[in-house]
Design a protein around this motif. Structure first.
Motif, PDB file in Angstrom:
ATOM      1  N   THR A  93      39.647  30.771 -20.935  1.00  0.00           N
ATOM      2  CA  THR A  93      41.076  30.215 -20.753  1.00  0.00           C
ATOM      3  C   THR A  93      41.108  29.354 -19.683  1.00  0.00           C
ATOM      4  OG1 THR A  93      42.095  31.826 -19.905  1.00  0.00           O
ATOM      5  CG2 THR A  93      42.000  32.001 -22.315  1.00  0.00           C
ATOM      6  N   TYR A  99      44.992  24.906 -19.498  1.00  0.00           N
ATOM      7  CA  TYR A  99      45.570  26.213 -19.148  1.00  0.00           C
ATOM      8  C   TYR A  99      45.133  26.695 -18.159  1.00  0.00           C
ATOM      9  CZ  TYR A  99      47.100  30.879 -20.253  1.00  0.00           C
ATOM     10  OH  TYR A  99      47.851  32.191 -19.888  1.00  0.00           O
ATOM     11  N   CYS A 104      45.748  35.455 -21.142  1.00  0.00           N
ATOM     12  CA  CYS A 104      47.124  35.101 -21.667  1.00  0.00           C
ATOM     13  C   CYS A 104      47.910  36.749 -21.650  1.00  0.00           C
ATOM     14  CB  CYS A 104      47.186  34.621 -23.066  1.00  0.00           C
ATOM     15  SG  CYS A 104      46.457  33.005 -23.126  1.00  0.00           S
ATOM     16  N   SER A 106      51.544  38.180 -22.632  1.00  0.00           N
ATOM     17  CA  SER A 106      52.634  38.090 -23.405  1.00  0.00           C
ATOM     18  C   SER A 106      53.537  38.942 -23.838  1.00  0.00           C
ATOM     19  CB  SER A 106      52.232  37.238 -24.857  1.00  0.00           C
ATOM     20  OG  SER A 106      51.413  36.209 -24.536  1.00  0.00           O
ATOM     21  N   HIS A 113      50.231  33.289 -25.535  1.00  0.00           N
ATOM     22  CA  HIS A 113      49.839  32.178 -24.749  1.00  0.00           C
ATOM     23  C   HIS A 113      50.871  32.209 -23.376  1.00  0.00           C
ATOM     24  CE1 HIS A 113      48.053  29.612 -28.284  1.00  0.00           C
ATOM     25  NE2 HIS A 113      47.545  30.655 -27.786  1.00  0.00           N
ATOM     26  N   TRP A 255      53.152  25.857 -23.330  1.00  0.00           N
ATOM     27  CA  TRP A 255      52.369  27.000 -23.633  1.00  0.00           C
ATOM     28  C   TRP A 255      53.006  28.135 -24.540  1.00  0.00           C
ATOM     29  CZ3 TRP A 255      47.412  26.539 -24.570  1.00  0.00           C
ATOM     30  CH2 TRP A 255      46.544  25.443 -24.049  1.00  0.00           C
ATOM     31  N   THR A 256      53.796  28.863 -23.572  1.00  0.00           N
ATOM     32  CA  THR A 256      54.398  30.019 -24.033  1.00  0.00           C
ATOM     33  C   THR A 256      55.163  30.027 -25.441  1.00  0.00           C
ATOM     34  OG1 THR A 256      54.942  30.421 -21.417  1.00  0.00           O
ATOM     35  CG2 THR A 256      55.902  31.879 -23.085  1.00  0.00           C
TER      36      THR A 256
END
Ligand code: MF3
Ligand code: CO
Ligand code: CO
Length: 288
Positions: A93, A99, A104, A106, A113, A255-256
């Motif tokens: 990543t 990125y 990632c 979450s 992401h 991204w998130t």
């Protein structure tokens, strides 16, 4: 202490990868280049995918071992990064389409992401998805899992269990000659409307490319008529939610991805190989 709202936090300095570790094409400028159609893996690619998948599995285990209240997501990322580079792998990543981190991470309503940072900490009662991909021998291995931080509520437990069953049902639906849409069909049948199935992110063909031209939808979509063939490698990575299946991406970081209604989301991902009569999971942790 109750969890403060999730928000973007400051990032740690860019993590270093020893210069002798081979890098994917995007490592320098962030651009993965053209998308290739899926094809069968060569024997050499497959052998390396087994190692890459094993390294990723081991890195996920190392990251998961850090999960506890008060730990920052950056500390978890550091553990994943260290586990990969110590085995000669590049954390896939890192700089993929820009990125910035090696995993990632979450939390709760974040579907996927989430970017590890220095200020976001885990709280008792959270659920956290850790997604790790390793690049080794010119190929990638990708997996994730959602973990409970201490004691979590019953809805979260049910969501995590359903997610685990969903990935298994998806894997069981794969066979050569079968169609891509069989996966979403099997997952929908299992979920039966009890949870949302995220439809804006999916699984993907994987090998020399982190994401190749094969897209895997986890809900039923009748357009998924492509047929599987032996030697193909792909991920199945269903994301289920307690509420709306719809996602939006934080404008602040690009991204998130979070649920539009703030409901919790869980995920489980494996990299699999299409065999002569079904599918084999490559991301099972077997120490070498
Ligand atoms: N590992 C994720 C997947 O399952 C992809 C992360 S891409 C990143 O496909 F750029 F967000 F890291
Ligand atoms: Co993936
Ligand atoms: Co992944």
């Amino acid at each position: 202490m109750s969890r403060p709202p999730l928000r973007p936090g400051p990032l740690s300095p860019r993590r270093k990868v020893p210069r002798e570790i081979p890098r994917p094409v995007y490592a320098l400028l962030g651009e993965p280049g053209p998308t290739h159609p899926p094809r069968a893996r060569t024997a050499e690619e497959l052998a390396n995918m087994r190692v890459a998948s094993d390294i990723a599995s081991e890195a996920l285990a190392a990251a998961a071992a850090k999960v506890a209240p008060g730990v920052t997501t950056d500390e978890i990322d550091a553990a994943a990064h260290e586990a990969m580079v110590s085995r000669g792998a590049y954390p896939s990543t890192l700089n993929y389409r820009g990125y910035p981190k090696s995993s990632c991470i979450s939390i709760n309503e974040v579907i996927c992401h989430g970017i590890p940072d220095l200020e976001t900490t885990l709280f008792e009662g959270d659920i956290v998805t850790i997604d790790v991909t390793a690049y080794y021998g010119g190929v990638h291995g990708d997996l994730n899992q959602t973990f409970a931080v201490g004691a979590v509520d019953q809805h979260s437990k049910d969501l995590m269990e359903a997610t685990r069953r969903a990935v298994d049902a998806g894997i069981a639906a794969v066979k050569p000659g079968g169609q891509v849409r069989d996966i979403g069909k099997a997952i929908e049948k299992l979920v039966r409307g009890r949870f949302g199935i995220v439809h804006q992110f999916g699984g993907h063909g994987i090998g020399p490319d982190f994401h190749d031209g094969l897209h895997i939808q986890h809900n039923y979509d009748r357009r998924g008529t492509e047929r599987f063939f032996p030697g193909q490698t792909l991920t199945i990575e269903p994301m289920l939610t307690l509420g709306s299946p719809d996602a939006r991406v934080w404008e602040a970081d690009g991204w998130t991805a979070v649920t539009v209604d703030g409901s919790r989301s869980a995920q489980e991902e494996h990299t699999i190989l299409v065999t002569e009569d079904g599918a084999e999971v490559l991301t099972t942790h077997v120490p070498l």
